[in-house]
Design an enzyme around this catalytic site. Structure first.
Site, mmCIF file in Angstrom:
data_model
loop_
_atom_site.group_PDB
_atom_site.id
_atom_site.type_symbol
_atom_site.label_atom_id
_atom_site.label_comp_id
_atom_site.label_asym_id
_atom_site.label_seq_id
_atom_site.Cartn_x
_atom_site.Cartn_y
_atom_site.Cartn_z
ATOM 1 N N ASN A 11 -38.205 -8.250 -72.530
ATOM 2 C CA ASN A 11 -37.772 -8.803 -73.804
ATOM 3 C C ASN A 11 -36.541 -9.646 -73.481
ATOM 4 O O ASN A 11 -35.547 -9.110 -72.992
ATOM 5 C CB ASN A 11 -37.420 -7.656 -74.760
ATOM 6 C CG ASN A 11 -36.886 -8.135 -76.086
ATOM 7 O OD1 ASN A 11 -36.503 -9.286 -76.251
ATOM 8 N ND2 ASN A 11 -36.840 -7.237 -77.051
ATOM 9 N N HIS A 13 -34.224 -10.702 -75.137
ATOM 10 C CA HIS A 13 -33.027 -10.309 -75.877
ATOM 11 C C HIS A 13 -32.397 -9.041 -75.306
ATOM 12 O O HIS A 13 -31.346 -8.605 -75.772
ATOM 13 C CB HIS A 13 -33.360 -10.100 -77.361
ATOM 14 C CG HIS A 13 -33.955 -11.321 -77.984
ATOM 15 N ND1 HIS A 13 -33.256 -12.486 -78.198
ATOM 16 C CD2 HIS A 13 -35.222 -11.577 -78.407
ATOM 17 C CE1 HIS A 13 -34.039 -13.392 -78.736
ATOM 18 N NE2 HIS A 13 -35.252 -12.869 -78.868
ATOM 19 N N CYS A 14 -33.036 -8.445 -74.307
ATOM 20 C CA CYS A 14 -32.579 -7.192 -73.702
ATOM 21 C C CYS A 14 -31.767 -7.491 -72.444
ATOM 22 O O CYS A 14 -32.282 -8.105 -71.509
ATOM 23 C CB CYS A 14 -33.796 -6.320 -73.375
ATOM 24 S SG CYS A 14 -33.441 -4.899 -72.339
ATOM 25 N N SER A 15 -30.524 -7.050 -72.416
ATOM 26 C CA SER A 15 -29.668 -7.320 -71.257
ATOM 27 C C SER A 15 -30.203 -6.652 -69.990
ATOM 28 O O SER A 15 -30.103 -7.212 -68.899
ATOM 29 C CB SER A 15 -28.231 -6.882 -71.531
ATOM 30 O OG SER A 15 -28.163 -5.481 -71.731
#
Length: 117
Positions: A11, A13-15
């Site tokens: 994803n 948006h996932c660090s």
């Protein structure tokens, strides 16, 4: 640089996903990034991933997600039913999943991917 391609289900948006992709790239591997929320794996692909991971479906479930709490918390489902849940709600799938050949790892923490490389 290695010619082998490492697939990462992630994803953007996932660090942790971004850190994992960077580690793989810095290790000299080409990456294939699969945004699993946009292009979710089907049931057969999930089964294949679980074999490579050496995991049961329930072990790949993100239990902190709202959809889990609303629909699945406290329920006992079969492996097949958990697979159906992940197909219906890809947000339930733990991330990032990194696949190299016949092996895979859930890269949490991101450094755990190094054992696969």
């Amino acid at each position: 640089m290695s010619k082998e391609i490492v697939r990462i289900y992630y994803n953007p948006h996932c660090s942790k996903c971004r850190e994992t992709a960077l580690l793989v790239s810095e290790s000299g591997y080409a990456t294939e990034l699969v945004e699993y929320l946009v292009t979710p794996p089907d049931k057969e692909e999930l089964q294949s991933l679980l074999i490579k991971l050496g995991m049961k479906p329930l072990e790949l479930i993100r239990k902190g997600e709202a959809v889990f709490k609303q629909h699945y918390a406290g329920r006992e489902l079969s492996d097949d039913e958990w697979l159906d849940a992940m197909v219906a709600h890809p947000m339930l799938i733990e991330r990032p999943i990194v696949v190299r050949g016949s092996k895979a790892v859930v890269a949490r923490p991101p450094e755990s991917v190094l054992a696969l490389l």
